[in-house]
Design a protein around this motif. Structure first.
Motif, short mmCIF file in Angstrom:
data_model
loop_
_atom_site.label_atom_id
_atom_site.label_comp_id
_atom_site.label_asym_id
_atom_site.label_seq_id
_atom_site.Cartn_x
_atom_site.Cartn_y
_atom_site.Cartn_z
N GLY A 191 90.22 50.30 89.88
CA GLY A 191 90.50 50.23 88.44
C GLY A 191 91.70 49.34 88.15
O GLY A 191 91.66 48.52 87.23
N ARG A 192 92.75 49.51 88.95
CA ARG A 192 93.94 48.68 88.74
C ARG A 192 93.63 47.20 88.92
O ARG A 192 94.07 46.37 88.13
CB ARG A 192 95.03 49.07 89.74
CG ARG A 192 95.74 50.36 89.42
CD ARG A 192 96.79 50.59 90.48
NE ARG A 192 97.41 51.90 90.36
CZ ARG A 192 98.10 52.47 91.33
NH1 ARG A 192 98.24 51.85 92.49
NH2 ARG A 192 98.65 53.64 91.15
N ALA A 216 90.80 45.74 88.54
CA ALA A 216 89.97 45.28 87.41
C ALA A 216 90.83 45.04 86.18
O ALA A 216 90.64 44.07 85.44
CB ALA A 216 88.87 46.30 87.12
N LEU A 217 91.79 45.93 85.96
CA LEU A 217 92.69 45.78 84.81
C LEU A 217 93.50 44.50 84.96
O LEU A 217 93.68 43.74 84.00
CB LEU A 217 93.62 47.00 84.74
CG LEU A 217 94.50 47.16 83.51
CD1 LEU A 217 93.64 47.23 82.26
CD2 LEU A 217 95.37 48.39 83.63
N HIS A 218 93.97 44.27 86.16
CA HIS A 218 94.76 43.06 86.41
C HIS A 218 93.90 41.81 86.16
O HIS A 218 94.35 40.88 85.51
CB HIS A 218 95.28 43.05 87.85
CG HIS A 218 96.16 41.88 88.15
ND1 HIS A 218 97.50 41.85 87.83
CD2 HIS A 218 95.88 40.68 88.70
CE1 HIS A 218 98.01 40.70 88.18
NE2 HIS A 218 97.06 39.97 88.73
N ARG A 244 91.31 41.49 84.28
CA ARG A 244 90.99 41.33 82.86
C ARG A 244 92.17 40.74 82.11
O ARG A 244 92.03 39.84 81.30
CB ARG A 244 90.60 42.68 82.26
CG ARG A 244 90.08 42.57 80.85
CD ARG A 244 89.44 43.84 80.38
NE ARG A 244 90.44 44.83 80.01
CZ ARG A 244 90.16 46.00 79.46
NH1 ARG A 244 88.92 46.34 79.26
NH2 ARG A 244 91.12 46.84 79.14
N MET A 296 99.42 46.16 88.18
CA MET A 296 99.14 46.47 86.79
C MET A 296 98.36 47.77 86.74
O MET A 296 97.34 47.92 87.37
CB MET A 296 98.32 45.34 86.19
CG MET A 296 98.16 45.43 84.71
SD MET A 296 97.49 43.91 84.02
CE MET A 296 98.77 42.75 84.42
N LYS A 297 98.89 48.73 86.01
CA LYS A 297 98.22 50.02 85.98
C LYS A 297 98.48 50.70 84.66
O LYS A 297 99.23 50.22 83.82
CB LYS A 297 98.70 50.89 87.13
CG LYS A 297 100.19 51.12 87.15
CD LYS A 297 100.59 51.92 88.38
CE LYS A 297 102.07 52.18 88.38
NZ LYS A 297 102.48 52.98 89.54
N GLU A 336 97.52 57.62 84.24
CA GLU A 336 96.93 57.39 85.55
C GLU A 336 96.78 58.71 86.30
O GLU A 336 95.80 58.93 87.00
CB GLU A 336 97.78 56.40 86.36
CG GLU A 336 97.14 56.08 87.69
CD GLU A 336 97.44 54.69 88.19
OE1 GLU A 336 97.18 53.73 87.47
OE2 GLU A 336 97.95 54.58 89.31
N LEU A 353 83.38 54.21 87.57
CA LEU A 353 84.78 54.65 87.52
C LEU A 353 85.73 53.49 87.23
O LEU A 353 86.78 53.69 86.60
CB LEU A 353 85.16 55.35 88.83
CG LEU A 353 84.50 56.73 89.04
CD1 LEU A 353 84.88 57.31 90.39
CD2 LEU A 353 84.87 57.69 87.92
N THR A 354 85.38 52.30 87.67
CA THR A 354 86.20 51.14 87.32
C THR A 354 86.16 50.91 85.81
O THR A 354 87.19 50.69 85.17
CB THR A 354 85.70 49.88 88.06
OG1 THR A 354 85.83 50.11 89.47
CG2 THR A 354 86.50 48.65 87.67
N TYR A 373 88.21 53.55 84.16
CA TYR A 373 89.65 53.30 84.26
C TYR A 373 90.10 52.34 83.16
O TYR A 373 91.12 52.56 82.51
CB TYR A 373 89.97 52.71 85.64
CG TYR A 373 91.44 52.49 85.91
CD1 TYR A 373 92.19 53.44 86.60
CD2 TYR A 373 92.08 51.33 85.50
CE1 TYR A 373 93.54 53.24 86.86
CE2 TYR A 373 93.43 51.12 85.75
CZ TYR A 373 94.15 52.08 86.44
OH TYR A 373 95.50 51.86 86.68
N LEU A 374 89.31 51.27 82.97
CA LEU A 374 89.67 50.28 81.95
C LEU A 374 89.68 50.89 80.55
O LEU A 374 90.48 50.53 79.71
CB LEU A 374 88.67 49.10 82.00
CG LEU A 374 88.71 48.26 83.27
CD1 LEU A 374 87.58 47.24 83.27
CD2 LEU A 374 90.05 47.54 83.41
#
Lengths: 211, 165
Positions: A30-31, A33-35, A37, B1-2, B8, B45-46, B49-50
């Motif tokens: 997830g992290r 993917a966020l990065h 994006r 980046m989180k 989280e 899940l990805t 998360y976004l």
């Protein structure tokens, strides 16, 4: 013959993978993917700025190979804010309830000298304010800052001419507007500016100013 | 980046609590293929998360289920699976399906169109209400009713009677 609905109701499948390390891998994906994006969004901004330079004479700096790294901030917190991420080696050097400044080592800013003017050149400044906004001439990239929409763009350097300084406006959790100002000389990518902004929390001691 | 640390942590807690159920749903949607189900859940899940900062706690489970259904549908539509699979025999089954009825049913589910299969799985295996299934499938309740009824009818036609000796 078994009833089809009964078979469906009792249908079993082999269990999938589980456990803390599997969940940690999900979070890591997830992290990333966020990065990706946000990095893509920042790349889009660079293209728009380059295009805008033709029309309004923006001063676009070259891409720097010696980009800064962001790290966790462990020093003294400014009044009115919590800061969790800064460029490596940088520190919070000036604070009042409505703003703080982050500067690189050796810049000479002293927090105990409130009367002295502090140049913002080479420093990142953060202000809690609701009145400023990006000029109409600025391209605007909408970015995700902790799930809320931020607006990244440029102020005017002179009439009809955009500055290479970046401004990021974003709302904190309570809806108050925070402004991050990053001059051209600070080598952070747009994605890093968003990263930095995500590490800022406005506390109840903060005081909003106009501007 | 989180995400923010609190968010989280909430995401991690949610995945810890709900991952197994999501894998089960995904496995049913991809006809018992656990490897494919794992891919589907990772994608879901990805995406979750976004979206997590915008997801309210009370709707997180429904949102996650929707992500799984979307990912399973995309998996089916992927480049290597675009052609309709017409088979003279039932498809192969994973070796770990526990008994004959389950193995047969998973194979039969694989013969249904994806949306029909999803409607059947959500309604008759997961036990969701029509409204909940419609939310997961992003369609009308009437569409869920018709798809699940057709799918169930098809399964009844295909599900074999036991051998009589």
């Amino acid at each position: 013959m078994p009833d089809v609905e009964d078979v469906l109701r009792n249908l079993t499948v082999a269990p999938g993978r589980d456990g803390p390390e599997v969940v940690a891998a999900d979070v890591a994906r997830g992290r990333r993917a966020l990065h990706r994006r946000r990095f893509a969004a920042a790349g889009g901004l660079a293209a728009v700025v380059a295009a805008a330079a033709v029309g309004v004479g923006v001063v676009a700096g070259p891409t720097s190979p010696d980009r800064l790294s962001l790290v966790s901030y462990t020093g003294q917190q400014p009044v009115g804010f919590q800061v969790s991420t800064v460029p490596e080696g940088w520190k919070v050097v000036s604070s009042d309830p409505s703003a703080f400044v982050v500067e690189p080592p050796g810049s000479g800013g002293e927090p105990g000298d409130p009367g002295a003017p502090l140049s913002l050149d080479g420093r990142i400044s953060v202000t809690l304010q609701g009145l400023s906004k990006l000029p109409a001439e600025s391209p605007v990239t909408k970015v995700d800052v902790n799930g809320r929409e931020g607006r990244l763009g440029h102020p005017l350097e002179a009439e009809g001419k955009l500055s290479a300084t970046r401004w990021l406006f974003f709302p904190d959790a309570s809806g108050r507007q925070v402004q991050v100002r990053v001059p051209e000389s600070v080598k952070l990518s747009d994605a890093q500016v968003v990263d930095f902004a995500e590490g800022i929390t406005v506390t109840r001691d903060a005081a909003e100013i106009g501007g | 980046m989180k995400l923010y640390p609190d968010r989280e942590r909430e995401f991690t807690d949610f995945v810890t609590a709900r991952r197994a159920a999501l894998v089960r749903t995904a496995a049913l949607l991809v006809s018992g293929d656990t490897a494919k189900a794992e891919d589907v859940v990772q994608t879901a899940l990805t995406n979750l998360y976004l979206a997590w900062p915008r997801v309210r706690p009370e709707t997180a489970e429904a949102y996650a289920r929707r992500c799984v259904v979307n990912a399973a549908t995309d998996e089916h539509r992927s480049l290597f699976r675009r052609r309709e699979q017409v088979r003279a025999e039932l498809p192969e089954l994973p070796a770990d399906a526990p008994d004959d009825d389950d193995r047969t049913m998973l194979a039969l589910l694989a013969t249904l169109p994806p949306r029909q299969r999803a409607a059947v799985v959500l309604r008759y295996v997961e036990g969701l209400s029509v409204a909940e299934a419609a939310d997961a499938l992003r369609c009308s309740e009437g569409n869920v009713k018709s798809q699940s009824a057709r799918g169930l009818q098809r399964l009844r036609e295909l599900f074999p009677a036991p051998l009589t000796l």
